[in-house]
Write a protein that holds these residues in place. Structure first.
Motif, short mmCIF file in Angstrom:
data_model
loop_
_atom_site.label_atom_id
_atom_site.label_comp_id
_atom_site.label_asym_id
_atom_site.label_seq_id
_atom_site.Cartn_x
_atom_site.Cartn_y
_atom_site.Cartn_z
N ALA A 20 -7.63 -13.69 21.73
CA ALA A 20 -7.16 -12.68 22.68
C ALA A 20 -5.65 -12.85 22.93
O ALA A 20 -4.90 -11.86 22.92
N LYS A 21 -5.22 -14.09 23.14
CA LYS A 21 -3.79 -14.34 23.37
C LYS A 21 -2.98 -14.05 22.11
O LYS A 21 -1.84 -13.58 22.19
N TRP A 22 -3.55 -14.33 20.95
CA TRP A 22 -2.90 -14.05 19.68
C TRP A 22 -2.63 -12.55 19.55
O TRP A 22 -1.55 -12.13 19.16
N LYS A 23 -3.63 -11.75 19.89
CA LYS A 23 -3.51 -10.29 19.80
C LYS A 23 -2.40 -9.78 20.72
O LYS A 23 -1.59 -8.94 20.34
N VAL A 24 -2.35 -10.31 21.95
CA VAL A 24 -1.31 -9.92 22.90
C VAL A 24 0.07 -10.30 22.35
O VAL A 24 1.03 -9.52 22.43
N LEU A 25 0.17 -11.50 21.77
CA LEU A 25 1.44 -11.95 21.20
C LEU A 25 1.84 -11.06 20.02
O LEU A 25 3.01 -10.66 19.91
N GLN A 26 0.90 -10.73 19.17
CA GLN A 26 1.20 -9.84 18.04
C GLN A 26 1.75 -8.50 18.54
O GLN A 26 2.72 -7.97 17.99
N GLU A 27 1.13 -7.96 19.57
CA GLU A 27 1.59 -6.68 20.13
C GLU A 27 3.00 -6.80 20.67
O GLU A 27 3.83 -5.93 20.45
N ARG A 28 3.27 -7.89 21.36
CA ARG A 28 4.61 -8.09 21.94
C ARG A 28 5.67 -8.22 20.86
O ARG A 28 6.74 -7.62 20.95
N ILE A 29 5.39 -9.03 19.85
CA ILE A 29 6.36 -9.22 18.76
C ILE A 29 6.56 -7.91 17.99
O ILE A 29 7.70 -7.55 17.67
N ALA A 30 5.47 -7.21 17.72
CA ALA A 30 5.58 -5.93 17.01
C ALA A 30 6.45 -4.95 17.79
O ALA A 30 7.30 -4.26 17.21
N LYS A 31 6.28 -4.91 19.10
CA LYS A 31 7.08 -4.01 19.94
C LYS A 31 8.54 -4.44 19.95
O LYS A 31 9.44 -3.61 19.79
#
Length: 114
Positions: free
Chosen positions: A8-19
């Motif tokens: 779950a935290k990985w997914k949030v991090l991926q979204e943040r980096i992608a943005k």
């Protein structure tokens, strides 16, 4: 952390980096590259394929140093860090390796973003 928490935290991090980078969701290799660039401290620039591999190695060593597997030996004349293995890494399965690295990446970026 439990695997579900890590993912779950990985997914949030991926979204943040992608943005932040206006890009696709980064995979583990991209995250390692970003950490390597950060640890090298020379900023974004063009890197050769070999240098990119070395940056991912730097990131891996840096992350695994949190678990006392590696320690920083120093930097060379070009400013590249060199790490020394100080205790053997257990023979994790591929799934365990991936989960471990994701957990360490999440922790690394939590320190940066806090």
């Amino acid at each position: 952390m439990k695997p579900s928490e890590i993912n779950a935290k990985w997914k949030v991090l991926q979204e943040r980096i992608a943005k932040e980078f206006d890009s696709d969701f980064p995979d583990l290799k991209v995250m390692l590259f970003l950490i390597g660039v950060q640890e090298l401290g020379k900023g974004p620039k063009k890197y050769s394929k070999r240098q990119k591999e070395e940056l991912m190695h730097i990131a891996t060593c840096r992350l695994l140093s949190e678990m006392d597997f590696y320690e920083l030996e120093g930097v060379d004349q070009d400013g590249w860090p060199h790490w020394k293995l100080i205790k053997p890494i257990p023979p994790y399965t591929m799934l365990e390796q991936e989960l471990l690295m994701k957990s360490l990446v999440v922790s690394y970026f939590a320190d940066i973003y806090s």
